[in-house]
Design a protein around this motif. Structure first.
Motif, PDB file in Angstrom:
ATOM      1  N   MET A   1     -27.277 -15.947 -36.769  1.00  0.00           N
ATOM      2  CA  MET A   1     -26.702 -15.113 -35.726  1.00  0.00           C
ATOM      3  C   MET A   1     -27.776 -14.809 -34.667  1.00  0.00           C
ATOM      4  O   MET A   1     -28.966 -14.846 -34.971  1.00  0.00           O
ATOM      5  N   ALA A   2     -27.340 -14.527 -33.479  1.00  0.00           N
ATOM      6  CA  ALA A   2     -28.277 -14.331 -32.371  1.00  0.00           C
ATOM      7  C   ALA A   2     -29.146 -13.089 -32.580  1.00  0.00           C
ATOM      8  O   ALA A   2     -28.734 -12.128 -33.254  1.00  0.00           O
ATOM      9  N   THR A   3     -30.323 -13.127 -31.983  1.00  0.00           N
ATOM     10  CA  THR A   3     -31.253 -11.994 -32.000  1.00  0.00           C
ATOM     11  C   THR A   3     -31.268 -11.334 -30.624  1.00  0.00           C
ATOM     12  O   THR A   3     -31.448 -12.014 -29.612  1.00  0.00           O
ATOM     13  N   VAL A   4     -31.054 -10.011 -30.622  1.00  0.00           N
ATOM     14  CA  VAL A   4     -30.947  -9.264 -29.370  1.00  0.00           C
ATOM     15  C   VAL A   4     -32.092  -8.256 -29.279  1.00  0.00           C
ATOM     16  O   VAL A   4     -32.342  -7.515 -30.240  1.00  0.00           O
ATOM     17  N   LEU A   5     -32.775  -8.247 -28.152  1.00  0.00           N
ATOM     18  CA  LEU A   5     -33.815  -7.258 -27.902  1.00  0.00           C
ATOM     19  C   LEU A   5     -33.200  -6.082 -27.153  1.00  0.00           C
ATOM     20  O   LEU A   5     -32.561  -6.283 -26.108  1.00  0.00           O
ATOM     21  N   LEU A   6     -33.367  -4.868 -27.694  1.00  0.00           N
ATOM     22  CA  LEU A   6     -32.901  -3.653 -27.012  1.00  0.00           C
ATOM     23  C   LEU A   6     -34.117  -2.926 -26.458  1.00  0.00           C
ATOM     24  O   LEU A   6     -35.021  -2.563 -27.213  1.00  0.00           O
ATOM     25  N   THR A   7     -34.148  -2.690 -25.138  1.00  0.00           N
ATOM     26  CA  THR A   7     -35.196  -1.815 -24.590  1.00  0.00           C
ATOM     27  C   THR A   7     -34.592  -0.409 -24.485  1.00  0.00           C
ATOM     28  O   THR A   7     -33.392  -0.266 -24.272  1.00  0.00           O
ATOM     29  N   GLY A   8     -35.402   0.619 -24.672  1.00  0.00           N
ATOM     30  CA  GLY A   8     -34.842   1.968 -24.734  1.00  0.00           C
ATOM     31  C   GLY A   8     -33.987   2.134 -25.984  1.00  0.00           C
ATOM     32  O   GLY A   8     -32.994   2.839 -26.003  1.00  0.00           O
ATOM     33  N   ALA A   9     -34.398   1.458 -27.063  1.00  0.00           N
ATOM     34  CA  ALA A   9     -33.569   1.290 -28.258  1.00  0.00           C
ATOM     35  C   ALA A   9     -33.352   2.579 -29.048  1.00  0.00           C
ATOM     36  O   ALA A   9     -32.363   2.687 -29.778  1.00  0.00           O
ATOM     37  N   THR A  10     -34.233   3.552 -28.947  1.00  0.00           N
ATOM     38  CA  THR A  10     -34.075   4.793 -29.721  1.00  0.00           C
ATOM     39  C   THR A  10     -33.449   5.902 -28.885  1.00  0.00           C
ATOM     40  O   THR A  10     -33.405   7.061 -29.307  1.00  0.00           O
ATOM     41  N   GLY A  14     -28.755   3.445 -26.682  1.00  0.00           N
ATOM     42  CA  GLY A  14     -29.446   2.367 -27.385  1.00  0.00           C
ATOM     43  C   GLY A  14     -29.289   2.448 -28.892  1.00  0.00           C
ATOM     44  O   GLY A  14     -29.001   1.428 -29.548  1.00  0.00           O
ATOM     45  N   SER A  15     -29.429   3.642 -29.448  1.00  0.00           N
ATOM     46  CA  SER A  15     -29.363   3.785 -30.914  1.00  0.00           C
ATOM     47  C   SER A  15     -27.956   3.493 -31.434  1.00  0.00           C
ATOM     48  O   SER A  15     -27.792   2.836 -32.470  1.00  0.00           O
ATOM     49  N   HIS A  16     -26.953   3.924 -30.679  1.00  0.00           N
ATOM     50  CA  HIS A  16     -25.573   3.640 -31.114  1.00  0.00           C
ATOM     51  C   HIS A  16     -25.247   2.150 -30.974  1.00  0.00           C
ATOM     52  O   HIS A  16     -24.560   1.561 -31.819  1.00  0.00           O
ATOM     53  N   THR A  17     -25.788   1.524 -29.922  1.00  0.00           N
ATOM     54  CA  THR A  17     -25.556   0.085 -29.743  1.00  0.00           C
ATOM     55  C   THR A  17     -26.257  -0.704 -30.847  1.00  0.00           C
ATOM     56  O   THR A  17     -25.740  -1.719 -31.338  1.00  0.00           O
ATOM     57  N   TRP A  18     -27.451  -0.229 -31.243  1.00  0.00           N
ATOM     58  CA  TRP A  18     -28.192  -0.880 -32.333  1.00  0.00           C
ATOM     59  C   TRP A  18     -27.291  -0.989 -33.567  1.00  0.00           C
ATOM     60  O   TRP A  18     -27.118  -2.054 -34.156  1.00  0.00           O
ATOM     61  N   ALA A  24     -21.946  -6.010 -36.257  1.00  0.00           N
ATOM     62  CA  ALA A  24     -21.304  -7.247 -35.785  1.00  0.00           C
ATOM     63  C   ALA A  24     -22.066  -8.486 -36.239  1.00  0.00           C
ATOM     64  O   ALA A  24     -21.690  -9.613 -35.891  1.00  0.00           O
ATOM     65  N   GLY A  25     -23.167  -8.290 -36.988  1.00  0.00           N
ATOM     66  CA  GLY A  25     -23.886  -9.430 -37.559  1.00  0.00           C
ATOM     67  C   GLY A  25     -25.056  -9.928 -36.743  1.00  0.00           C
ATOM     68  O   GLY A  25     -25.688 -10.936 -37.075  1.00  0.00           O
ATOM     69  N   PHE A  26     -25.385  -9.218 -35.641  1.00  0.00           N
ATOM     70  CA  PHE A  26     -26.544  -9.626 -34.838  1.00  0.00           C
ATOM     71  C   PHE A  26     -27.837  -9.207 -35.533  1.00  0.00           C
ATOM     72  O   PHE A  26     -27.867  -8.239 -36.302  1.00  0.00           O
ATOM     73  N   GLN A  27     -28.917  -9.952 -35.229  1.00  0.00           N
ATOM     74  CA  GLN A  27     -30.269  -9.476 -35.529  1.00  0.00           C
ATOM     75  C   GLN A  27     -30.697  -8.621 -34.334  1.00  0.00           C
ATOM     76  O   GLN A  27     -30.388  -8.978 -33.190  1.00  0.00           O
ATOM     77  N   VAL A  28     -31.420  -7.536 -34.590  1.00  0.00           N
ATOM     78  CA  VAL A  28     -31.819  -6.641 -33.496  1.00  0.00           C
ATOM     79  C   VAL A  28     -33.317  -6.358 -33.565  1.00  0.00           C
ATOM     80  O   VAL A  28     -33.864  -6.091 -34.642  1.00  0.00           O
ATOM     81  N   VAL A  29     -33.960  -6.443 -32.396  1.00  0.00           N
ATOM     82  CA  VAL A  29     -35.343  -5.970 -32.239  1.00  0.00           C
ATOM     83  C   VAL A  29     -35.289  -4.822 -31.237  1.00  0.00           C
ATOM     84  O   VAL A  29     -34.674  -4.967 -30.163  1.00  0.00           O
ATOM     85  N   ASP A 241     -19.687  -0.569 -28.546  1.00  0.00           N
ATOM     86  CA  ASP A 241     -18.864  -1.760 -28.845  1.00  0.00           C
ATOM     87  C   ASP A 241     -18.634  -2.605 -27.583  1.00  0.00           C
ATOM     88  O   ASP A 241     -18.522  -3.836 -27.654  1.00  0.00           O
ATOM     89  N   GLY A 242     -18.619  -1.958 -26.431  1.00  0.00           N
ATOM     90  CA  GLY A 242     -18.517  -2.696 -25.163  1.00  0.00           C
ATOM     91  C   GLY A 242     -19.720  -3.598 -24.953  1.00  0.00           C
ATOM     92  O   GLY A 242     -19.600  -4.708 -24.411  1.00  0.00           O
ATOM     93  N   HIS A 243     -20.880  -3.172 -25.420  1.00  0.00           N
ATOM     94  CA  HIS A 243     -22.093  -4.003 -25.306  1.00  0.00           C
ATOM     95  C   HIS A 243     -21.995  -5.221 -26.234  1.00  0.00           C
ATOM     96  O   HIS A 243     -22.424  -6.326 -25.867  1.00  0.00           O
ATOM     97  N   VAL A 244     -21.437  -5.010 -27.428  1.00  0.00           N
ATOM     98  CA  VAL A 244     -21.240  -6.138 -28.353  1.00  0.00           C
ATOM     99  C   VAL A 244     -20.306  -7.159 -27.712  1.00  0.00           C
ATOM    100  O   VAL A 244     -20.575  -8.369 -27.724  1.00  0.00           O
ATOM    101  N   ALA A 245     -19.243  -6.672 -27.089  1.00  0.00           N
ATOM    102  CA  ALA A 245     -18.282  -7.578 -26.441  1.00  0.00           C
ATOM    103  C   ALA A 245     -18.929  -8.323 -25.270  1.00  0.00           C
ATOM    104  O   ALA A 245     -18.715  -9.530 -25.082  1.00  0.00           O
ATOM    105  N   ALA A 246     -19.769  -7.626 -24.505  1.00  0.00           N
ATOM    106  CA  ALA A 246     -20.426  -8.276 -23.360  1.00  0.00           C
ATOM    107  C   ALA A 246     -21.419  -9.341 -23.833  1.00  0.00           C
ATOM    108  O   ALA A 246     -21.462 -10.456 -23.292  1.00  0.00           O
TER     109      ALA A 246
END
Ligand code: WQD
Length: 341
Positions: A1-10, A14-18, A24-29, A241-246
């Motif tokens: 599964m794809a790896t997504v980098l979140l800036t402002g992740a905490t 950002g934390s809810h999108t993480w 949804a099965g993504f890898q997250v950094v 969830d809108g970010h996951v869809a995008a």
């Protein structure tokens, strides 16, 4: 599964999108400099997800740190949340806002280009619409801004539009958030404003829990049903969830796009107060005071593009937004500073 980098992740979004991305099965950094968030968020994310967060503390304006990050990991896409977001503060500190918000986006895109990563989701805002001419607001509505914060969002979009026009390999999604509110159903993560909350719902929450005495309702003479300001409040988990869809759209090859992330339903300040009293069972005393400079009477989205292009719609209503906000507030009366006794 794809790896997504979140800036402002905490941060709040950002934390809810993480969490939504992991589900949804993504890898997250995740990266953050904790300038407007707490390391405690990482402990909460680990407890909620059952996974140790892959996190690096850094400032997105630091090109050396960003190069090291991209060199150490295979990133498929970036979601750029990192930005200062207080409208009033931006008026007092415009240079800091342009440096951090635009400089951070610029440095992130330059690092991405150096490492061949050309998919980005940009955290934009309905504030780019300024005083709307037509309601509900469509993505092709006129844009204008009335404060430096809004200008950094509009200029960020313009920077990304020029980048996409210069190189067709770039896939860029600009997400225009309306008014994010609420919290994860666990009550373990939520909005944790520092100092006096600028925004309505966190202020209402602090009145309901007894941390503040009374709400000031900014303006009761607007041309709205009850005279108070109307906004499109959207549950932060719907927004995540809108970010996951995008991201899913970009990864399947969708070309660059801009969409509103809102419910399409406007609620007044007094609607929110009544809903919060129902959700909390606590009174929210308030005073009607003059308008806040820069506020618009009403602002709510036409969410049709996100539904058509992403298959995404907001599903959580105002009562759930208030109930989830209240659970977070009760369980964390001092935010991430210290858990309830
Ligand atoms: C909502 C309504 C106020 C506080 C801003 C930014 C936007 C985004 C969200 C960052 C208005 C009224 C508020 C209070 C009140 N921020 N209000 N008493 O101004 O719509 O949007 O925050 O991304 O970009 O522009 O949100 O929550 O501040 O105000 O009466 O103590 O509540 O007048 O009608 P706003 P808000």
């Amino acid at each position: 599964m794809a790896t997504v980098l979140l800036t402002g992740a905490t941060g709040y979004i950002g934390s809810h999108t993480w969490l939504s991305l992991l589900a949804a099965g993504f890898q997250v950094v995740g990266v953050d400099d904790f300038s407007n968030s707490s390391p405690e968020v990482l402990k909460r994310l680990e407890a909620l997800s059952g996974q140790q967060p892959d996190f690096v503390q850094l400032n997105v304006c630091d090109p050396v740190a960003m190069d090291a990050l991209f060199a150490a990991r295979r990133i498929d896409a970036v979601v750029h949340f990192a930005a200062f977001k207080a409208v009033g503060e931006s008026t007092a500190k415009p240079l800091e806002y342009f440096q951090n918000n635009l400089g951070g986006l610029l440095n992130t895109c330059q690092a991405m280009r150096r490492h061949g990563v050309k998919r980005i989701v940009f955290s934009s805002s309905a504030t780019v619409y300024g005083q709307p001419d037509v309601l509900p607001i469509r993505e092709d509505a006129r844009t204008s801004t009335t404060n430096p914060y809004g200008a950094t969002k509009l200029m960020g979009e313009q920077m990304l539009e020029a980048l996409a026009a210069s190189d067709a390999e770039w896939q860029i999604a600009c997400l225009r958030y309306f008014n994010p509110v609420g919290a994860h159903e666990s009550g373990q993560i939520g909005e944790d404003p520092s100092g006096i909350p600028n925004n309505l719902m966190p202020y209402v929450a602090q009145v309901a829990v007894g941390r503040r005495a009374r709400l000031q309702v900014f303006g009761s003479d607007y041309d709205t049903a009850d005279g108070t300001g109307v906004r499109d409040y959207i549950h932060v988990v719907d927004l995540a969830d809108g970010h996951v869809a995008a991201l899913t759209a970009l990864l399947r090859g969708e070309p660059s796009f801009t969409v509103n992330l809102g419910t399409g339903q406007g609620y007044s300040v007094l609607d929110v107060v009544a809903a919060y009293e129902r959700a909390s069972g606590r009174p929210v005393p308030y005073d009607l005071v003059p308008r806040r400079p820069g506020d618009v009477a009403a602002c709510y989205a036409d969410p049709a593009t996100a539904k058509a292009k992403l298959g995404w719609v907001a599903t959580r209503g105002l009562d759930q937004m208030c109930a989830d906000s209240w659970r977070w507030q009760q369980q964390n009366p001092n935010g991430f500073g210290q858990p309830a006794a």
